[in-house]
Motif scaffolding. Structure first.
Motif, PDB file in Angstrom:
ATOM      1  N   PHE A   1       0.729  -1.112  -0.025  1.00  0.00           N
ATOM      2  CA  PHE A   1       0.067   0.145  -0.056  1.00  0.00           C
ATOM      3  C   PHE A   1       0.603   1.320   0.154  1.00  0.00           C
ATOM      4  O   PHE A   1       0.633   2.344  -0.863  1.00  0.00           O
ATOM      5  CB  PHE A   1      -0.856   0.076   1.222  1.00  0.00           C
ATOM      6  CG  PHE A   1      -1.907   1.077   1.180  1.00  0.00           C
ATOM      7  CD1 PHE A   1      -2.967   0.868   0.696  1.00  0.00           C
ATOM      8  CD2 PHE A   1      -1.832   2.370   1.829  1.00  0.00           C
ATOM      9  CE1 PHE A   1      -4.112   1.568   0.782  1.00  0.00           C
ATOM     10  CE2 PHE A   1      -2.595   3.238   1.730  1.00  0.00           C
ATOM     11  CZ  PHE A   1      -3.865   3.080   1.230  1.00  0.00           C
ATOM     12  N   PHE A   2       1.940   1.411   1.045  1.00  0.00           N
ATOM     13  CA  PHE A   2       3.130   2.358   0.875  1.00  0.00           C
ATOM     14  C   PHE A   2       3.606   2.706  -0.438  1.00  0.00           C
ATOM     15  O   PHE A   2       3.788   3.599  -0.780  1.00  0.00           O
ATOM     16  CB  PHE A   2       3.919   2.383   2.166  1.00  0.00           C
ATOM     17  CG  PHE A   2       3.035   2.665   3.451  1.00  0.00           C
ATOM     18  CD1 PHE A   2       2.228   3.701   3.649  1.00  0.00           C
ATOM     19  CD2 PHE A   2       3.382   1.866   4.702  1.00  0.00           C
ATOM     20  CE1 PHE A   2       1.598   3.929   4.802  1.00  0.00           C
ATOM     21  CE2 PHE A   2       2.438   2.046   5.840  1.00  0.00           C
ATOM     22  CZ  PHE A   2       1.841   3.352   5.868  1.00  0.00           C
TER      23      PHE A   2
ATOM     24  N   PHE B   1       4.586   5.334  -5.489  1.00  0.00           N
ATOM     25  CA  PHE B   1       4.930   4.905  -6.961  1.00  0.00           C
ATOM     26  C   PHE B   1       3.650   5.961  -7.842  1.00  0.00           C
ATOM     27  O   PHE B   1       4.036   6.541  -8.557  1.00  0.00           O
ATOM     28  CB  PHE B   1       4.550   3.467  -7.218  1.00  0.00           C
ATOM     29  CG  PHE B   1       5.187   3.117  -8.723  1.00  0.00           C
ATOM     30  CD1 PHE B   1       6.237   2.318  -8.838  1.00  0.00           C
ATOM     31  CD2 PHE B   1       4.388   3.568  -9.810  1.00  0.00           C
ATOM     32  CE1 PHE B   1       6.483   1.975 -10.074  1.00  0.00           C
ATOM     33  CE2 PHE B   1       4.724   3.135 -11.035  1.00  0.00           C
ATOM     34  CZ  PHE B   1       6.165   2.184 -11.137  1.00  0.00           C
ATOM     35  N   ILE B   2       2.553   5.957  -7.391  1.00  0.00           N
ATOM     36  CA  ILE B   2       1.459   6.679  -8.010  1.00  0.00           C
ATOM     37  C   ILE B   2       1.650   8.238  -7.813  1.00  0.00           C
ATOM     38  O   ILE B   2       1.474   8.903  -8.888  1.00  0.00           O
ATOM     39  CB  ILE B   2       0.117   6.186  -7.492  1.00  0.00           C
ATOM     40  CG1 ILE B   2      -0.267   4.696  -7.931  1.00  0.00           C
ATOM     41  CG2 ILE B   2      -0.796   7.150  -8.195  1.00  0.00           C
ATOM     42  CD1 ILE B   2      -0.526   4.485  -9.277  1.00  0.00           C
TER      43      ILE B   2
ATOM     44  N   VAL C   1       9.448   3.247   1.162  1.00  0.00           N
ATOM     45  CA  VAL C   1       9.358   1.954   1.312  1.00  0.00           C
ATOM     46  C   VAL C   1       9.786   1.303   0.140  1.00  0.00           C
ATOM     47  O   VAL C   1      10.369   0.409   0.065  1.00  0.00           O
ATOM     48  CB  VAL C   1       7.964   1.693   1.639  1.00  0.00           C
ATOM     49  CG1 VAL C   1       7.631   0.163   1.532  1.00  0.00           C
ATOM     50  CG2 VAL C   1       7.388   2.121   2.874  1.00  0.00           C
ATOM     51  N   MET C   2       9.413   2.039  -1.214  1.00  0.00           N
ATOM     52  CA  MET C   2       9.908   1.394  -2.458  1.00  0.00           C
ATOM     53  C   MET C   2      11.340   1.255  -2.678  1.00  0.00           C
ATOM     54  O   MET C   2      11.797   0.464  -3.138  1.00  0.00           O
ATOM     55  CB  MET C   2       9.253   2.255  -3.536  1.00  0.00           C
ATOM     56  CG  MET C   2       9.288   1.520  -4.893  1.00  0.00           C
ATOM     57  SD  MET C   2       8.218  -0.017  -4.770  1.00  0.00           S
ATOM     58  CE  MET C   2       8.703  -0.485  -6.348  1.00  0.00           C
ATOM     59  N   ASP C   3      12.110   2.386  -2.003  1.00  0.00           N
ATOM     60  CA  ASP C   3      13.571   2.223  -2.187  1.00  0.00           C
ATOM     61  C   ASP C   3      14.146   1.141  -1.418  1.00  0.00           C
ATOM     62  O   ASP C   3      15.237   0.618  -1.807  1.00  0.00           O
ATOM     63  CB  ASP C   3      14.028   3.392  -1.516  1.00  0.00           C
ATOM     64  CG  ASP C   3      13.650   4.730  -2.371  1.00  0.00           C
ATOM     65  OD1 ASP C   3      14.149   4.951  -3.553  1.00  0.00           O
ATOM     66  OD2 ASP C   3      13.096   5.769  -1.836  1.00  0.00           O
TER      67      ASP C   3
ATOM     68  N   PRO D   1      -5.018   8.018  -1.235  1.00  0.00           N
ATOM     69  CA  PRO D   1      -4.049   8.425  -0.287  1.00  0.00           C
ATOM     70  C   PRO D   1      -2.473   8.355  -0.787  1.00  0.00           C
ATOM     71  O   PRO D   1      -1.750   7.941  -0.551  1.00  0.00           O
ATOM     72  CB  PRO D   1      -3.873   7.159   0.871  1.00  0.00           C
ATOM     73  CG  PRO D   1      -4.271   5.988  -0.140  1.00  0.00           C
ATOM     74  CD  PRO D   1      -5.362   6.394  -1.168  1.00  0.00           C
ATOM     75  N   LEU D   2      -2.304   9.653  -1.781  1.00  0.00           N
ATOM     76  CA  LEU D   2      -1.143   9.794  -2.340  1.00  0.00           C
ATOM     77  C   LEU D   2      -0.293  10.639  -1.505  1.00  0.00           C
ATOM     78  O   LEU D   2      -0.901  11.221  -0.366  1.00  0.00           O
ATOM     79  CB  LEU D   2      -1.207  10.543  -3.612  1.00  0.00           C
ATOM     80  CG  LEU D   2      -1.992   9.794  -4.780  1.00  0.00           C
ATOM     81  CD1 LEU D   2      -2.170  10.569  -6.042  1.00  0.00           C
ATOM     82  CD2 LEU D   2      -1.495   8.399  -4.872  1.00  0.00           C
ATOM     83  N   LEU D   3       0.770  10.880  -1.715  1.00  0.00           N
ATOM     84  CA  LEU D   3       1.836  11.654  -0.725  1.00  0.00           C
ATOM     85  C   LEU D   3       1.860  13.131  -1.436  1.00  0.00           C
ATOM     86  O   LEU D   3       2.190  13.691  -2.303  1.00  0.00           O
ATOM     87  CB  LEU D   3       3.341  11.187  -0.906  1.00  0.00           C
ATOM     88  CG  LEU D   3       3.540   9.912  -0.298  1.00  0.00           C
ATOM     89  CD1 LEU D   3       4.810   9.144  -0.860  1.00  0.00           C
ATOM     90  CD2 LEU D   3       3.396   9.797   1.094  1.00  0.00           C
ATOM     91  N   GLY D   4       1.155  14.154  -0.819  1.00  0.00           N
ATOM     92  CA  GLY D   4       1.126  15.307  -1.070  1.00  0.00           C
ATOM     93  C   GLY D   4       2.381  16.084  -0.453  1.00  0.00           C
ATOM     94  O   GLY D   4       3.166  15.529   0.200  1.00  0.00           O
TER      95      GLY D   4
END
Lengths: 312, 199
Positions: free
Chosen positions: A77-78, A83-84, A289-291, B164-167
């Motif tokens: 999820f994180f 990514f998005i 997290v992706m890193d 829930p993206l990262l603003g």
């Protein structure tokens, strides 16, 4: 299961590694005379974050498949969030993204948790693939349609589908290894992650020739060879904790460290394309997290299917 | 820990916005101004401010929207301590400047969105004159530009399901109205100050 002596040996080994790393960091800090130094500060942050990551991972693994499914589900999820965020989407994708975050991701992990192999291996490549394209098309915006849908599909594949194959290792029924699969997960994560660390260490100590300077300035031939080979050697030496013979453990370790390198390289290419250094800032010293899980992405499904094909 | 602190923490978790260090903020009552594209904009700035600063900051919001239902009005007034201003029928009796100046004089800071409404196309639109009038009436108050990114992707105008993206929130160096600066020049400079913070 918790009193499996082999599991205790593995845990003890990891704990000793952490103590050793903290000791080395402390010694380096002492030698640098307490002056503020970015590299040392980063090393310290990294090692401290490792303690936290190992603690969380151990707690999840100790609670069996439920805990592991929840932990990797949250990580997915994180990772998807990071990514998005980096990926340009348009307002018409909003509902598609809502589906991706709140329906597809939990469902994928639910299917892994209920051990439904036939569906969790095709949910995203088949059904989410169709869903993402259709939902965005229904929203009625054709601007960069293929790019947008492809990026969301890619994000789901890498961040959710691939990563979910780590807890899926717990669902494999390996004759003579029943009830011991948490050691297999530990072996897999340990070998891939230690390969990352060793590539970093070898690269810092002996790195001369860059492999792909445009994509990842820190990846060197020396770091790659040293890291992959030494991690494969460690994997070979851990054969006793796996259902494999020593040479099988070695071969699989080599393959997953190689896949780990490929995963890291590809995720770096995406970062460079978007002009950022890290996916996020959630893990102090490591980035997002992706890193941290980039190397698991490609290695997990390959390891899962190899073990499933040859050992079950 | 108050309910506000909890809500601020929750907002930061959902929106991915980080807590601002207190040293980066002016110690006197200030006017924070930002681009506007989502309902999350003012909650994010509010949530990013350290607790002690947040206790003395008042978001400026449109009365027409926030007074529509009693529940909205209660949230705006009691929870966020918002300054509600008239956007549609501005008369002498309902001059929007008065309550804002009163808040500044009482030692509070303001959060304003000089575009006047949420932008739909992701661009920063022309600033309305309010910021200039504020700056002229209270020349001592630092004007702090803020750029908000990706919050409209989390909760776009007209949608109620958040993704829930990262603003992110970027703070710029405070501005001051120059002695001989015209309204148009100042508003353009303020708009550019926000624009420049965009990566």
């Amino acid at each position: 299961m918790l009193f499996d002596p082999e599991l205790l040996w593995l845990a003890g080994g990891i704990l000793s590694l952490l103590v050793l790393s903290s000791g080395i960091t402390f010694a380096i800090k002492r030698r640098s005379g307490g002056k503020p130094n970015a590299v040392v500060a980063n090393l310290e942050a990294r090692v401290n974050a490792w303690w936290v990551m190992v603690a969380v991972f151990s707690a999840a693994l100790a609670t069996g498949i439920i805990g592991s499914v929840i932990l990797f589900g949250v990580l997915s999820f994180f990772a998807l969030r990071e990514f998005i965020t980096l990926t340009p989407t348009r307002p018409a994708d909003h509902r598609t993204l809502f589906w991706a975050f709140f329906i597809v991701t939990p469902l994928q992990y639910y299917l892994v948790g209920m051990q439904w192999y036939g569906l969790f291996t095709i949910l995203i490549p088949v059904y989410a693939f169709i869903l993402v394209a259709t939902r965005s098309a229904l929203a009625g915006d054709s601007e960069s349609f293929l790019e947008r849908t492809a990026k969301i599909q890619w994000a789901l594949m890498v961040c959710v589908y691939c990563v979910s194959h780590v807890p899926a290792l717990l669902t494999l029924k390996i004759p003579g290894y029943e009830g011991q699969n948490s050691k297999l997960v530990l072996f897999f994560v340990l070998v891939v992650q230690i390969s990352d660390v060793l590539q970093y260490v070898w690269g810092k100590l002996f790195g001369r020739h860059k492999i792909a300077p445009v994509i990842s300035p820190s990846k060197t031939v020396e770091g790659f060879l040293g890291g992959v080979l030494s991690a494969a050697a460690i994997g070979t030496a851990l054969w006793w904790a796996t259902p494999f013979k020593w040479w099988q453990a070695g071969l699989l370790s080599f393959l997953i460290t190689l896949m780990g390198f490929f995963g890291g390289l590809v995720m770096s290419a995406i970062k460079r394309d978007r002009g950022v250094k890290d996916y996020g800032s959630m893990i102090e010293g490591h980035g997002g997290v992706m890193d941290r899980i980039d190397s698991l992405c490609f290695a997990a499904p390959v390891f899962f299917h190899l073990v499933r094909y040859y050992f079950t | 820990m108050t309910t506000q602190d909890l809500a601020a923490w929750f907002t930061r978790v959902v929106c991915g916005v980080r807590l601002l260090p207190i040293g980066a903020l002016p110690s006197t009552p200030a006017i924070y101004f930002a681009n506007h594209s989502s309902h999350l904009d003012f909650t994010s700035i509010w949530a990013a401010l350290p607790s002690s600063v947040r206790a003395r900051v008042r978001p400026v919001a449109g009365r027409d929207y926030w007074a529509k239902t009693p529940r909205r009005l209660r949230i705006a007034k009691e929870f966020f301590n918002a300054v509600l201003i008239e956007r549609q029928r501005v008369t002498v009796a309902s001059n929007p400047l008065e309550p804002m100046l009163a808040a500044l004089d009482a030692g509070d800071s303001l959060i304003v969105f000089p575009e006047g409404t949420r932008s739909l196309d992701g661009k920063i639109h022309d600033f309305k004159a309010g910021l200039y009038h504020l700056a002229r009436a209270r020349p001592g108050a630092p004007l702090v530009p803020i750029y908000l990114q990706d919050l409209n992707r989390i909760l776009p105008k007209g949608d109620f399901l958040p993704v829930p993206l990262l603003g992110s929130l970027t703070l710029g160096a405070p501005l001051q109205l120059a002695a001989d600066e015209t309204k148009a020049a100042f508003l353009l400079r303020a708009q550019q100050a926000v624009q420049q913070l965009a990566k």
